[in-house]
Motif scaffolding. Structure first.
Motif: not given
Lengths: 287, 312
Positions: B234-247
Protein backbone atom coordinates in the motif's frame (compact mmCIF):
# COMPACT_ATOMS: atom_id res chain seq x y z
CA UNK A 1 -4.00 38.30 9.54
CA UNK A 2 -4.07 38.87 5.82
CA UNK A 3 -0.70 40.17 4.68
CA UNK A 4 0.41 40.90 1.14
CA UNK A 5 1.85 37.42 0.69
CA UNK A 6 -1.46 35.77 1.49
CA UNK A 7 -3.25 38.35 -0.65
CA UNK A 8 -1.18 37.30 -3.70
CA UNK A 9 -2.15 33.65 -3.15
CA UNK A 10 -5.79 34.62 -2.75
CA UNK A 11 -5.76 36.55 -6.03
CA UNK A 12 -4.03 33.66 -7.84
CA UNK A 13 -6.69 31.35 -6.37
CA UNK A 14 -9.43 33.60 -7.71
CA UNK A 15 -7.83 33.56 -11.19
CA UNK A 16 -7.71 29.75 -11.13
CA UNK A 17 -11.32 29.68 -9.96
CA UNK A 18 -12.25 31.76 -13.03
CA UNK A 19 -10.36 29.27 -15.18
CA UNK A 20 -12.53 26.39 -13.89
CA UNK A 21 -15.66 28.54 -14.17
CA UNK A 22 -15.36 29.40 -17.88
CA UNK A 23 -16.00 25.88 -19.28
CA UNK A 24 -18.60 25.30 -16.58
CA UNK A 25 -20.50 28.36 -17.78
CA UNK A 26 -20.91 26.37 -21.00
CA UNK A 27 -21.97 23.26 -19.06
CA UNK A 28 -18.60 21.46 -19.34
CA UNK A 29 -16.69 19.99 -16.42
CA UNK A 30 -12.99 20.52 -17.16
CA UNK A 31 -10.47 19.43 -14.55
CA UNK A 32 -7.52 20.51 -16.71
CA UNK A 33 -6.79 23.81 -14.95
CA UNK A 34 -3.80 22.35 -13.01
CA UNK A 35 -2.32 20.98 -16.25
CA UNK A 36 -2.32 24.37 -17.99
CA UNK A 37 -1.20 26.07 -14.76
CA UNK A 38 1.74 23.65 -14.63
CA UNK A 39 2.60 24.24 -18.29
CA UNK A 40 2.63 28.03 -17.75
CA UNK A 41 4.69 27.77 -14.58
CA UNK A 42 7.20 25.36 -16.12
CA UNK A 43 7.59 27.57 -19.19
CA UNK A 44 8.30 30.62 -17.02
CA UNK A 45 10.72 28.67 -14.82
CA UNK A 46 12.64 27.35 -17.84
CA UNK A 47 12.86 30.64 -19.70
CA UNK A 48 13.85 32.84 -16.78
CA UNK A 49 16.56 30.52 -15.42
CA UNK A 50 18.25 30.04 -18.81
CA UNK A 51 21.22 32.42 -18.38
CA UNK A 52 21.72 31.67 -14.66
CA UNK A 53 21.47 35.38 -13.97
CA UNK A 54 20.37 35.89 -10.38
CA UNK A 55 20.12 39.61 -11.11
CA UNK A 56 16.38 39.40 -11.66
CA UNK A 57 13.91 39.75 -14.43
CA UNK A 58 12.15 42.79 -15.77
CA UNK A 59 8.40 43.11 -15.66
CA UNK A 60 8.41 43.28 -19.46
CA UNK A 61 10.14 39.91 -19.69
CA UNK A 62 7.53 38.34 -17.41
CA UNK A 63 4.72 39.78 -19.53
CA UNK A 64 6.51 38.30 -22.56
CA UNK A 65 6.50 34.90 -20.85
CA UNK A 66 2.80 35.31 -20.16
CA UNK A 67 2.14 35.84 -23.87
CA UNK A 68 4.21 32.77 -24.74
CA UNK A 69 2.41 30.72 -22.09
CA UNK A 70 -0.93 31.93 -23.46
CA UNK A 71 0.02 30.77 -26.95
CA UNK A 72 1.34 27.41 -25.77
CA UNK A 73 -1.64 26.59 -23.56
CA UNK A 74 -4.11 27.75 -26.22
CA UNK A 75 -2.47 25.39 -28.72
CA UNK A 76 -2.53 22.53 -26.22
CA UNK A 77 -6.17 23.21 -25.37
CA UNK A 78 -7.11 23.18 -29.07
CA UNK A 79 -5.26 19.90 -29.54
CA UNK A 80 -7.10 18.28 -26.62
CA UNK A 81 -10.41 20.06 -27.03
CA UNK A 82 -10.99 19.50 -30.74
CA UNK A 83 -11.42 15.71 -30.59
CA UNK A 84 -12.99 15.61 -27.13
CA UNK A 85 -15.53 18.44 -27.35
CA UNK A 86 -17.21 16.89 -30.38
CA UNK A 87 -18.48 14.36 -27.82
CA UNK A 88 -21.05 15.26 -25.23
CA UNK A 89 -21.31 14.54 -21.56
CA UNK A 90 -18.61 13.10 -19.39
CA UNK A 91 -15.81 12.71 -21.92
CA UNK A 92 -14.27 16.13 -21.23
CA UNK A 93 -14.07 15.39 -17.50
CA UNK A 94 -12.32 12.08 -18.17
CA UNK A 95 -9.98 13.47 -20.83
CA UNK A 96 -8.95 16.45 -18.70
CA UNK A 97 -8.13 14.20 -15.75
CA UNK A 98 -5.93 12.26 -18.16
CA UNK A 99 -4.27 15.49 -19.32
CA UNK A 100 -3.40 16.44 -15.74
CA UNK A 101 -1.70 13.08 -15.26
CA UNK A 102 0.17 13.20 -18.57
CA UNK A 103 1.51 16.71 -17.89
CA UNK A 104 2.54 15.73 -14.37
CA UNK A 105 4.38 12.61 -15.55
CA UNK A 106 6.00 14.59 -18.39
CA UNK A 107 7.31 17.32 -16.05
CA UNK A 108 8.58 14.61 -13.70
CA UNK A 109 10.41 12.70 -16.45
CA UNK A 110 11.56 15.19 -19.06
CA UNK A 111 15.34 15.69 -18.94
CA UNK A 112 15.20 19.51 -18.65
CA UNK A 113 12.47 20.15 -16.05
CA UNK A 114 14.46 19.22 -12.95
CA UNK A 115 12.71 15.92 -12.08
CA UNK A 116 11.03 15.56 -8.70
CA UNK A 117 13.03 18.42 -7.14
CA UNK A 118 11.99 20.89 -9.82
CA UNK A 119 13.54 24.20 -10.82
CA UNK A 120 14.99 26.58 -8.23
CA UNK A 121 15.97 30.25 -8.12
CA UNK A 122 13.32 31.64 -10.43
CA UNK A 123 14.06 35.40 -10.51
CA UNK A 124 11.54 37.89 -9.17
CA UNK A 125 10.31 40.93 -11.11
CA UNK A 126 9.08 42.56 -7.89
CA UNK A 127 11.12 42.99 -4.70
CA UNK A 128 8.04 43.15 -2.47
CA UNK A 129 4.84 41.05 -2.44
CA UNK A 130 2.97 44.34 -2.89
CA UNK A 131 4.15 44.41 -6.51
CA UNK A 132 2.58 40.99 -7.11
CA UNK A 133 -0.62 42.10 -5.36
CA UNK A 134 -0.98 45.10 -7.67
CA UNK A 135 -0.03 43.20 -10.83
CA UNK A 136 -2.21 40.12 -10.27
CA UNK A 137 -4.97 42.28 -8.79
CA UNK A 138 -4.96 44.29 -12.00
CA UNK A 139 -5.13 41.09 -14.03
CA UNK A 140 -8.03 39.82 -11.91
CA UNK A 141 -9.89 43.11 -12.37
CA UNK A 142 -9.36 42.94 -16.13
CA UNK A 143 -10.60 39.33 -16.24
CA UNK A 144 -13.61 40.23 -14.15
CA UNK A 145 -14.45 43.09 -16.51
CA UNK A 146 -14.08 40.77 -19.52
CA UNK A 147 -16.33 38.14 -17.91
CA UNK A 148 -18.92 40.77 -17.09
CA UNK A 149 -18.88 41.84 -20.75
CA UNK A 150 -18.94 38.20 -21.83
CA UNK A 151 -22.14 37.44 -19.95
CA UNK A 152 -24.00 40.02 -22.03
CA UNK A 153 -22.39 39.04 -25.35
CA UNK A 154 -23.51 36.61 -28.03
CA UNK A 155 -20.79 34.15 -27.00
CA UNK A 156 -21.76 34.34 -23.33
CA UNK A 157 -25.42 33.82 -24.09
CA UNK A 158 -24.56 30.86 -26.33
CA UNK A 159 -22.56 29.38 -23.44
CA UNK A 160 -25.52 29.80 -21.09
CA UNK A 161 -27.81 28.20 -23.68
CA UNK A 162 -25.52 25.17 -24.06
CA UNK A 163 -25.37 24.84 -20.32
CA UNK A 164 -29.17 24.71 -20.11
CA UNK A 165 -29.69 22.35 -23.07
CA UNK A 166 -26.93 21.47 -25.48
CA UNK A 167 -29.12 19.63 -27.95
CA UNK A 168 -31.70 22.43 -28.13
CA UNK A 169 -29.00 25.08 -28.61
CA UNK A 170 -27.54 23.07 -31.46
CA UNK A 171 -31.00 22.99 -33.05
CA UNK A 172 -31.19 26.76 -32.60
CA UNK A 173 -28.16 27.08 -34.83
CA UNK A 174 -25.49 27.59 -32.17
CA UNK A 175 -22.19 26.02 -33.23
CA UNK A 176 -21.90 24.17 -29.92
CA UNK A 177 -18.48 22.63 -30.50
CA UNK A 178 -16.95 26.00 -31.37
CA UNK A 179 -18.50 27.73 -28.34
CA UNK A 180 -17.40 24.97 -25.95
CA UNK A 181 -13.91 25.03 -27.49
CA UNK A 182 -13.68 28.81 -27.07
CA UNK A 183 -14.58 28.53 -23.39
CA UNK A 184 -12.06 25.69 -22.91
CA UNK A 185 -9.24 27.61 -24.62
CA UNK A 186 -9.99 30.75 -22.58
CA UNK A 187 -9.85 28.63 -19.43
CA UNK A 188 -6.48 27.17 -20.50
CA UNK A 189 -4.94 30.57 -21.29
CA UNK A 190 -6.05 32.01 -17.95
CA UNK A 191 -4.55 29.05 -16.06
CA UNK A 192 -1.33 29.28 -18.11
CA UNK A 193 -0.66 32.97 -17.41
CA UNK A 194 -1.57 32.46 -13.74
CA UNK A 195 1.08 29.75 -13.68
CA UNK A 196 3.69 32.20 -14.98
CA UNK A 197 2.97 34.68 -12.16
CA UNK A 198 2.89 31.88 -9.58
CA UNK A 199 6.27 30.48 -10.69
CA UNK A 200 7.97 33.85 -10.23
CA UNK A 201 6.21 34.53 -6.96
CA UNK A 202 6.98 31.08 -5.48
CA UNK A 203 10.60 31.18 -6.67
CA UNK A 204 10.61 27.40 -7.31
CA UNK A 205 8.53 25.14 -9.51
CA UNK A 206 8.02 21.36 -9.67
CA UNK A 207 5.59 18.71 -10.89
CA UNK A 208 3.55 18.81 -7.67
CA UNK A 209 2.28 22.31 -8.52
CA UNK A 210 -0.01 20.79 -11.13
CA UNK A 211 -1.24 17.71 -9.27
CA UNK A 212 -4.76 16.36 -9.07
CA UNK A 213 -5.19 18.08 -5.67
CA UNK A 214 -5.17 21.44 -7.43
CA UNK A 215 -8.10 20.28 -9.57
CA UNK A 216 -10.04 19.48 -6.39
CA UNK A 217 -9.11 22.76 -4.72
CA UNK A 218 -10.02 24.94 -7.69
CA UNK A 219 -13.26 23.03 -8.25
CA UNK A 220 -14.16 23.72 -4.62
CA UNK A 221 -13.65 27.47 -5.30
CA UNK A 222 -16.32 27.39 -7.99
CA UNK A 223 -18.76 25.15 -6.11
CA UNK A 224 -18.57 27.26 -2.94
CA UNK A 225 -18.77 30.60 -4.72
CA UNK A 226 -21.34 29.48 -7.25
CA UNK A 227 -21.08 29.05 -10.98
CA UNK A 228 -23.97 31.26 -12.11
CA UNK A 229 -21.80 34.38 -12.35
CA UNK A 230 -18.07 35.12 -12.61
CA UNK A 231 -18.21 36.74 -9.19
CA UNK A 232 -18.88 33.34 -7.60
CA UNK A 233 -15.56 31.64 -8.40
CA UNK A 234 -13.67 34.85 -7.59
CA UNK A 235 -15.22 35.09 -4.12
CA UNK A 236 -14.82 31.31 -3.68
CA UNK A 237 -11.15 31.48 -4.66
CA UNK A 238 -10.40 34.41 -2.36
CA UNK A 239 -12.23 32.87 0.62
CA UNK A 240 -11.04 29.27 0.32
CA UNK A 241 -7.40 30.30 -0.20
CA UNK A 242 -7.49 32.54 2.85
CA UNK A 243 -9.46 30.15 5.07
CA UNK A 244 -6.85 27.41 5.68
CA UNK A 245 -4.21 30.05 6.37
CA UNK A 246 -6.45 31.86 8.85
CA UNK A 247 -7.56 28.62 10.51
CA UNK A 248 -4.06 27.26 11.09
CA UNK A 249 -5.21 24.56 13.55
CA UNK A 250 -7.22 22.91 10.75
CA UNK A 251 -3.91 21.84 9.20
CA UNK A 252 -4.33 18.30 7.88
CA UNK A 253 -8.06 18.70 7.55
CA UNK A 254 -7.72 21.16 4.65
CA UNK A 255 -8.45 18.63 1.91
CA UNK A 256 -11.19 16.95 3.95
CA UNK A 257 -12.80 20.39 4.19
CA UNK A 258 -12.49 21.03 0.43
CA UNK A 259 -13.80 17.53 -0.26
CA UNK A 260 -16.83 18.20 1.93
CA UNK A 261 -17.45 21.45 0.05
CA UNK A 262 -17.65 19.68 -3.31
CA UNK A 263 -19.49 16.67 -1.85
CA UNK A 264 -22.20 18.62 -0.04
CA UNK A 265 -22.22 21.93 -1.93
CA UNK A 266 -24.19 20.77 -5.01
CA UNK A 267 -26.66 18.92 -2.75
CA UNK A 268 -27.29 21.58 -0.12
CA UNK A 269 -26.52 24.87 -1.92
CA UNK A 270 -26.83 24.11 -5.64
CA UNK A 271 -26.17 27.74 -6.56
CA UNK A 272 -23.27 28.49 -4.24
CA UNK A 273 -22.79 31.68 -2.23
CA UNK A 274 -23.26 34.12 -5.10
CA UNK A 275 -26.72 33.27 -6.45
CA UNK A 276 -28.57 35.11 -9.23
CA UNK A 277 -31.11 36.22 -6.59
CA UNK A 278 -28.33 37.80 -4.54
CA UNK A 279 -26.98 39.59 -7.60
CA UNK A 280 -30.48 40.84 -8.34
CA UNK A 281 -30.68 42.29 -4.86
CA UNK A 282 -27.32 43.95 -5.26
CA UNK A 283 -28.90 45.72 -8.21
CA UNK A 284 -25.86 46.94 -10.03
CA UNK A 285 -24.74 43.38 -10.89
CA UNK A 286 -27.88 42.43 -12.74
CA UNK A 287 -26.96 39.27 -14.71
CA UNK B 1 16.33 -11.62 -16.58
CA UNK B 2 12.60 -11.49 -16.95
CA UNK B 3 11.27 -13.85 -19.58
CA UNK B 4 8.47 -12.97 -21.92
CA UNK B 5 6.17 -15.40 -20.10
CA UNK B 6 6.80 -13.62 -16.80
CA UNK B 7 6.18 -10.25 -18.40
CA UNK B 8 2.92 -11.42 -19.94
CA UNK B 9 1.72 -12.98 -16.70
CA UNK B 10 2.54 -9.82 -14.74
CA UNK B 11 0.68 -7.81 -17.33
CA UNK B 12 -2.34 -10.09 -17.21
CA UNK B 13 -2.34 -9.94 -13.40
CA UNK B 14 -2.45 -6.14 -13.26
CA UNK B 15 -4.82 -6.18 -16.23
CA UNK B 16 -7.20 -8.33 -14.18
CA UNK B 17 -7.23 -5.70 -11.44
CA UNK B 18 -7.84 -2.91 -14.00
CA UNK B 19 -10.76 -4.95 -15.29
CA UNK B 20 -12.21 -5.16 -11.76
CA UNK B 21 -12.05 -1.37 -11.39
CA UNK B 22 -13.47 -0.75 -14.85
CA UNK B 23 -16.31 -3.23 -14.22
CA UNK B 24 -17.16 -1.25 -11.10
CA UNK B 25 -17.51 1.89 -13.22
CA UNK B 26 -19.43 -0.04 -15.86
CA UNK B 27 -22.11 -1.35 -13.47
CA UNK B 28 -22.96 2.15 -12.25
CA UNK B 29 -22.62 3.73 -15.68
CA UNK B 30 -25.02 1.27 -17.27
CA UNK B 31 -27.81 1.83 -14.74
CA UNK B 32 -27.39 5.57 -14.13
CA UNK B 33 -25.30 6.90 -17.03
CA UNK B 34 -22.84 8.54 -14.63
CA UNK B 35 -19.30 7.91 -13.44
CA UNK B 36 -18.58 7.36 -9.76
CA UNK B 37 -15.32 9.21 -9.18
CA UNK B 38 -15.12 7.81 -5.63
CA UNK B 39 -14.16 4.42 -7.10
CA UNK B 40 -10.42 5.03 -6.60
CA UNK B 41 -10.93 5.92 -2.95
CA UNK B 42 -12.93 2.71 -2.40
CA UNK B 43 -9.98 0.86 -3.95
CA UNK B 44 -7.67 2.41 -1.33
CA UNK B 45 -10.15 1.60 1.40
CA UNK B 46 -10.24 -2.06 0.34
CA UNK B 47 -6.46 -2.24 0.52
CA UNK B 48 -6.32 -0.78 4.04
CA UNK B 49 -9.22 -2.91 5.31
CA UNK B 50 -7.49 -6.04 4.02
CA UNK B 51 -4.29 -4.95 5.73
CA UNK B 52 -6.04 -4.45 9.06
CA UNK B 53 -8.05 -7.68 8.81
CA UNK B 54 -4.85 -9.62 8.18
CA UNK B 55 -3.61 -8.30 11.51
CA UNK B 56 -1.52 -5.35 10.28
CA UNK B 57 -0.73 -2.51 12.70
CA UNK B 58 -1.17 1.23 12.17
CA UNK B 59 2.15 3.03 11.64
CA UNK B 60 3.71 5.85 13.66
CA UNK B 61 2.06 8.66 11.68
CA UNK B 62 -1.46 7.30 12.06
CA UNK B 63 -4.10 8.48 14.51
CA UNK B 64 -3.63 5.40 16.72
CA UNK B 65 0.02 4.37 16.30
CA UNK B 66 0.65 0.69 16.90
CA UNK B 67 -3.03 -0.20 17.06
CA UNK B 68 -4.32 -3.16 15.10
CA UNK B 69 -7.21 -5.58 15.09
CA UNK B 70 -6.56 -8.44 17.52
CA UNK B 71 -7.21 -10.94 14.73
CA UNK B 72 -5.30 -12.29 11.77
CA UNK B 73 -7.76 -13.71 9.29
CA UNK B 74 -6.82 -16.04 6.43
CA UNK B 75 -6.28 -14.04 3.27
CA UNK B 76 -9.43 -15.11 1.44
CA UNK B 77 -11.68 -14.16 4.35
CA UNK B 78 -9.89 -10.84 4.78
CA UNK B 79 -10.32 -10.05 1.09
CA UNK B 80 -14.00 -10.93 1.20
CA UNK B 81 -14.72 -8.88 4.32
CA UNK B 82 -12.70 -5.92 3.00
CA UNK B 83 -14.65 -6.05 -0.26
CA UNK B 84 -17.91 -6.06 1.70
CA UNK B 85 -16.68 -3.08 3.74
CA UNK B 86 -15.84 -1.13 0.60
CA UNK B 87 -19.22 -2.10 -0.84
CA UNK B 88 -20.96 -0.76 2.25
CA UNK B 89 -19.12 2.56 1.96
CA UNK B 90 -20.04 2.52 -1.74
CA UNK B 91 -23.69 2.39 -0.67
CA UNK B 92 -23.07 5.32 1.66
CA UNK B 93 -21.52 7.29 -1.23
CA UNK B 94 -24.67 6.59 -3.25
CA UNK B 95 -26.85 7.87 -0.42
CA UNK B 96 -24.91 11.11 0.07
CA UNK B 97 -23.49 11.97 -3.35
CA UNK B 98 -25.95 10.52 -5.87
CA UNK B 99 -29.43 9.92 -4.39
CA UNK B 100 -30.27 13.55 -3.44
CA UNK B 101 -29.28 14.84 -6.89
CA UNK B 102 -31.18 12.06 -8.64
CA UNK B 103 -34.33 12.77 -6.67
CA UNK B 104 -34.08 16.45 -7.57
CA UNK B 105 -33.55 15.61 -11.24
CA UNK B 106 -30.32 17.65 -11.27
CA UNK B 107 -27.97 17.53 -14.25
CA UNK B 108 -25.79 14.39 -14.20
CA UNK B 109 -22.65 16.52 -14.36
CA UNK B 110 -23.20 17.49 -10.73
CA UNK B 111 -22.84 13.90 -9.54
CA UNK B 112 -19.37 13.81 -11.09
CA UNK B 113 -18.49 16.67 -8.76
CA UNK B 114 -20.14 15.24 -5.64
CA UNK B 115 -18.61 11.80 -6.13
CA UNK B 116 -15.20 13.40 -6.60
CA UNK B 117 -15.80 15.15 -3.27
CA UNK B 118 -16.77 11.85 -1.63
CA UNK B 119 -13.53 10.31 -2.88
CA UNK B 120 -11.42 13.20 -1.60
CA UNK B 121 -13.04 13.03 1.84
CA UNK B 122 -12.57 9.25 2.02
CA UNK B 123 -8.91 9.28 0.99
CA UNK B 124 -8.04 12.09 3.38
CA UNK B 125 -9.86 10.44 6.28
CA UNK B 126 -7.81 7.31 5.52
CA UNK B 127 -4.70 9.46 5.61
CA UNK B 128 -5.67 10.93 9.00
CA UNK B 129 -6.29 7.46 10.41
CA UNK B 130 -3.42 5.51 8.85
CA UNK B 131 -0.83 8.20 8.06
CA UNK B 132 0.65 8.95 4.66
CA UNK B 133 3.33 6.25 4.80
CA UNK B 134 3.30 3.07 2.74
CA UNK B 135 2.52 -0.32 4.27
CA UNK B 136 3.89 -3.72 3.40
CA UNK B 137 1.54 -6.57 4.23
CA UNK B 138 2.47 -8.75 7.21
CA UNK B 139 4.38 -11.71 5.81
CA UNK B 140 3.09 -15.10 6.81
CA UNK B 141 0.07 -13.57 8.50
CA UNK B 142 -1.52 -13.53 5.06
CA UNK B 143 -2.23 -17.23 5.50
CA UNK B 144 -0.07 -17.79 2.46
CA UNK B 145 2.90 -19.02 4.46
CA UNK B 146 2.27 -22.63 3.51
CA UNK B 147 2.39 -21.76 -0.18
CA UNK B 148 5.75 -21.60 -1.95
CA UNK B 149 7.10 -18.09 -2.69
CA UNK B 150 7.30 -18.77 -6.39
CA UNK B 151 6.36 -21.42 -8.92
CA UNK B 152 8.36 -22.83 -11.77
CA UNK B 153 6.22 -22.55 -14.86
CA UNK B 154 7.53 -23.28 -18.33
CA UNK B 155 11.09 -22.59 -17.23
CA UNK B 156 10.20 -19.25 -15.63
CA UNK B 157 9.97 -18.40 -11.94
CA UNK B 158 6.63 -16.79 -11.21
CA UNK B 159 5.53 -15.35 -7.87
CA UNK B 160 2.69 -17.42 -6.44
CA UNK B 161 0.88 -14.25 -5.44
CA UNK B 162 0.69 -13.12 -9.08
CA UNK B 163 -0.95 -16.39 -10.10
CA UNK B 164 -3.35 -16.09 -7.18
CA UNK B 165 -4.15 -12.49 -8.12
CA UNK B 166 -4.95 -13.45 -11.67
CA UNK B 167 -7.06 -16.41 -10.53
CA UNK B 168 -9.07 -14.38 -8.02
CA UNK B 169 -9.80 -11.52 -10.41
CA UNK B 170 -10.74 -13.99 -13.15
CA UNK B 171 -13.08 -15.73 -10.72
CA UNK B 172 -14.68 -12.43 -9.69
CA UNK B 173 -15.13 -11.30 -13.30
CA UNK B 174 -16.55 -14.68 -14.37
CA UNK B 175 -19.04 -14.89 -11.52
CA UNK B 176 -20.17 -11.31 -12.14
CA UNK B 177 -20.74 -11.99 -15.84
CA UNK B 178 -22.58 -15.22 -15.06
CA UNK B 179 -24.72 -13.45 -12.48
CA UNK B 180 -25.61 -10.64 -14.90
CA UNK B 181 -26.42 -13.18 -17.58
CA UNK B 182 -28.39 -15.83 -15.75
CA UNK B 183 -29.75 -14.68 -12.39
CA UNK B 184 -33.05 -12.92 -11.84
CA UNK B 185 -31.47 -9.86 -10.18
CA UNK B 186 -28.81 -9.73 -12.88
CA UNK B 187 -31.48 -9.65 -15.54
CA UNK B 188 -33.28 -6.92 -13.60
CA UNK B 189 -30.06 -4.89 -13.64
CA UNK B 190 -29.70 -5.31 -17.39
CA UNK B 191 -33.33 -4.29 -17.83
CA UNK B 192 -32.78 -1.08 -15.84
CA UNK B 193 -29.63 -0.41 -17.86
CA UNK B 194 -31.65 -0.74 -21.06
CA UNK B 195 -34.51 1.50 -19.99
CA UNK B 196 -35.25 2.47 -16.38
CA UNK B 197 -38.80 3.63 -17.03
CA UNK B 198 -39.92 0.47 -18.80
CA UNK B 199 -38.13 -1.65 -16.20
CA UNK B 200 -40.07 0.10 -13.44
CA UNK B 201 -43.34 -0.42 -15.32
CA UNK B 202 -42.50 -4.13 -15.48
CA UNK B 203 -42.37 -4.22 -11.69
CA UNK B 204 -38.61 -3.97 -11.21
CA UNK B 205 -37.60 -1.89 -8.20
CA UNK B 206 -35.06 0.24 -10.04
CA UNK B 207 -33.91 2.05 -6.87
CA UNK B 208 -32.96 -1.31 -5.37
CA UNK B 209 -31.11 -2.19 -8.58
CA UNK B 210 -29.17 1.08 -8.37
CA UNK B 211 -28.19 0.35 -4.77
CA UNK B 212 -27.12 -3.16 -5.76
CA UNK B 213 -24.95 -1.70 -8.51
CA UNK B 214 -23.20 0.59 -6.01
CA UNK B 215 -22.69 -2.29 -3.55
CA UNK B 216 -21.18 -4.57 -6.22
CA UNK B 217 -19.12 -1.75 -7.69
CA UNK B 218 -17.67 -0.89 -4.27
CA UNK B 219 -16.93 -4.57 -3.65
CA UNK B 220 -15.06 -4.87 -6.95
CA UNK B 221 -12.97 -1.79 -6.11
CA UNK B 222 -12.29 -3.05 -2.58
CA UNK B 223 -11.26 -6.48 -3.86
CA UNK B 224 -8.88 -4.84 -6.34
CA UNK B 225 -7.33 -2.76 -3.56
CA UNK B 226 -6.84 -5.80 -1.34
CA UNK B 227 -5.25 -7.80 -4.15
CA UNK B 228 -2.83 -5.04 -5.11
CA UNK B 229 -1.98 -4.52 -1.44
CA UNK B 230 -1.15 -8.23 -1.08
CA UNK B 231 0.92 -8.51 -4.23
CA UNK B 232 2.73 -5.14 -4.17
CA UNK B 233 2.10 -2.96 -1.07
CA UNK B 234 0.00 0.00 0.00
CA UNK B 235 1.85 3.09 -1.20
CA UNK B 236 -0.08 5.59 0.90
CA UNK B 237 -3.82 6.41 0.88
CA UNK B 238 -3.63 7.88 -2.61
CA UNK B 239 -2.52 4.62 -4.21
CA UNK B 240 -6.07 3.72 -5.13
CA UNK B 241 -6.64 7.02 -6.91
CA UNK B 242 -4.13 6.15 -9.63
CA UNK B 243 -5.84 2.77 -10.12
CA UNK B 244 -9.16 4.57 -10.22
CA UNK B 245 -7.88 6.91 -12.94
CA UNK B 246 -6.42 4.05 -14.96
CA UNK B 247 -9.72 2.25 -14.58
CA UNK B 248 -11.34 5.25 -16.29
CA UNK B 249 -8.93 4.89 -19.20
CA UNK B 250 -9.78 1.18 -19.39
CA UNK B 251 -13.48 2.04 -19.32
CA UNK B 252 -13.15 4.36 -22.31
CA UNK B 253 -10.87 1.90 -24.11
CA UNK B 254 -13.36 -0.95 -23.73
CA UNK B 255 -16.40 1.21 -24.44
CA UNK B 256 -18.58 2.94 -21.83
CA UNK B 257 -21.13 0.56 -20.35
CA UNK B 258 -19.82 -2.62 -22.00
CA UNK B 259 -19.02 -5.52 -19.64
CA UNK B 260 -16.87 -7.53 -22.10
CA UNK B 261 -15.26 -4.21 -23.11
CA UNK B 262 -14.13 -3.57 -19.54
CA UNK B 263 -12.56 -7.04 -19.32
CA UNK B 264 -10.79 -6.87 -22.69
CA UNK B 265 -9.77 -3.25 -22.06
CA UNK B 266 -8.27 -4.17 -18.69
CA UNK B 267 -6.18 -6.98 -20.14
CA UNK B 268 -5.00 -4.85 -23.07
CA UNK B 269 -3.99 -2.06 -20.69
CA UNK B 270 -2.18 -4.40 -18.29
CA UNK B 271 -0.25 -6.10 -21.10
CA UNK B 272 0.62 -2.79 -22.78
CA UNK B 273 2.05 -1.47 -19.50
CA UNK B 274 4.00 -4.67 -18.87
CA UNK B 275 5.61 -4.47 -22.30
CA UNK B 276 7.06 -0.99 -21.69
CA UNK B 277 10.86 -1.45 -21.39
CA UNK B 278 12.24 -0.77 -17.93
CA UNK B 279 14.41 2.14 -19.16
CA UNK B 280 11.22 4.08 -19.81
CA UNK B 281 9.39 2.97 -16.65
CA UNK B 282 8.98 6.60 -15.50
CA UNK B 283 6.60 7.08 -18.40
CA UNK B 284 4.56 3.96 -17.59
CA UNK B 285 1.95 5.96 -15.69
CA UNK B 286 1.31 8.15 -18.72
CA UNK B 287 0.67 5.25 -21.09
CA UNK B 288 -2.90 4.62 -19.93
CA UNK B 289 -3.81 8.23 -20.58
CA UNK B 290 -2.10 8.34 -23.94
CA UNK B 291 -4.19 5.30 -24.92
CA UNK B 292 -7.26 7.10 -23.57
CA UNK B 293 -6.64 10.11 -25.81
CA UNK B 294 -6.00 7.90 -28.80
CA UNK B 295 -9.32 6.13 -28.25
CA UNK B 296 -11.19 9.44 -27.88
CA UNK B 297 -9.74 10.66 -31.16
CA UNK B 298 -9.98 7.46 -33.21
CA UNK B 299 -12.93 5.55 -31.82
CA UNK B 300 -14.85 7.28 -29.03
CA UNK B 301 -17.21 4.33 -28.58
CA UNK B 302 -14.27 2.15 -27.51
CA UNK B 303 -13.25 -1.33 -28.57
CA UNK B 304 -16.53 -3.10 -27.83
CA UNK B 305 -18.88 -0.21 -27.09
CA UNK B 306 -22.09 0.54 -28.85
CA UNK B 307 -22.48 3.84 -30.65
CA UNK B 308 -24.69 6.00 -28.48
CA UNK B 309 -27.77 7.28 -30.23
CA UNK B 310 -29.76 10.02 -28.66
CA UNK B 311 -33.48 10.37 -28.40
CA UNK B 312 -34.70 13.95 -28.64
Amino acid sequence: MIDNGLLVQMILGALLGLSVYLPMAAGQLSLATPAFYAVGGTLAALLSTQDNAQAGITLGAMVGEMFLAAGLTAGLALLVGLPVLRLRGIYLAIATIALVEIVRVAILNLPFTGGAAGIFGIPQPFQQPLGYVLFSGGLLAACGWLCQRLEASRLGRSMAAIRDDELASRCMGIHTTRVKLTAFVASAVLAGITGVIAAHYLNTWNARQGSFDVAITTLAFVILGGSRSWLGPVIGGLLLTALPELLRPVGDLRLVLFGLVILLGPVLFPQGLITPALLERLGRWKP
Amino acid sequence: METLLQTLLNGAASGGVYALVALGYTLIFSVLGVINFAQGALFSLGGYLTYLLLGGKIGVNGALPGWGLPIGLPFWLALLLAALGSGAIGLLVERIAFAPLRRRGAEPLLSLITSLGAGVVLVNLLQLLMGAEGYAFPQGAAGLAHLPESLLLGGARIRTIQVLLLAISALAVASLSLWLDKSRSGKAMRAVAEDPTTATLLGINSEAVVRLAFLLSGMLAGLGGGLIGMSVSLAGPYFGISYGLKGLAVLVLGGLGSVPGAIVGGLVMGLAEALIPSQASGWRDALAFAILFAVLVLRPSGLLGRRQLEKV
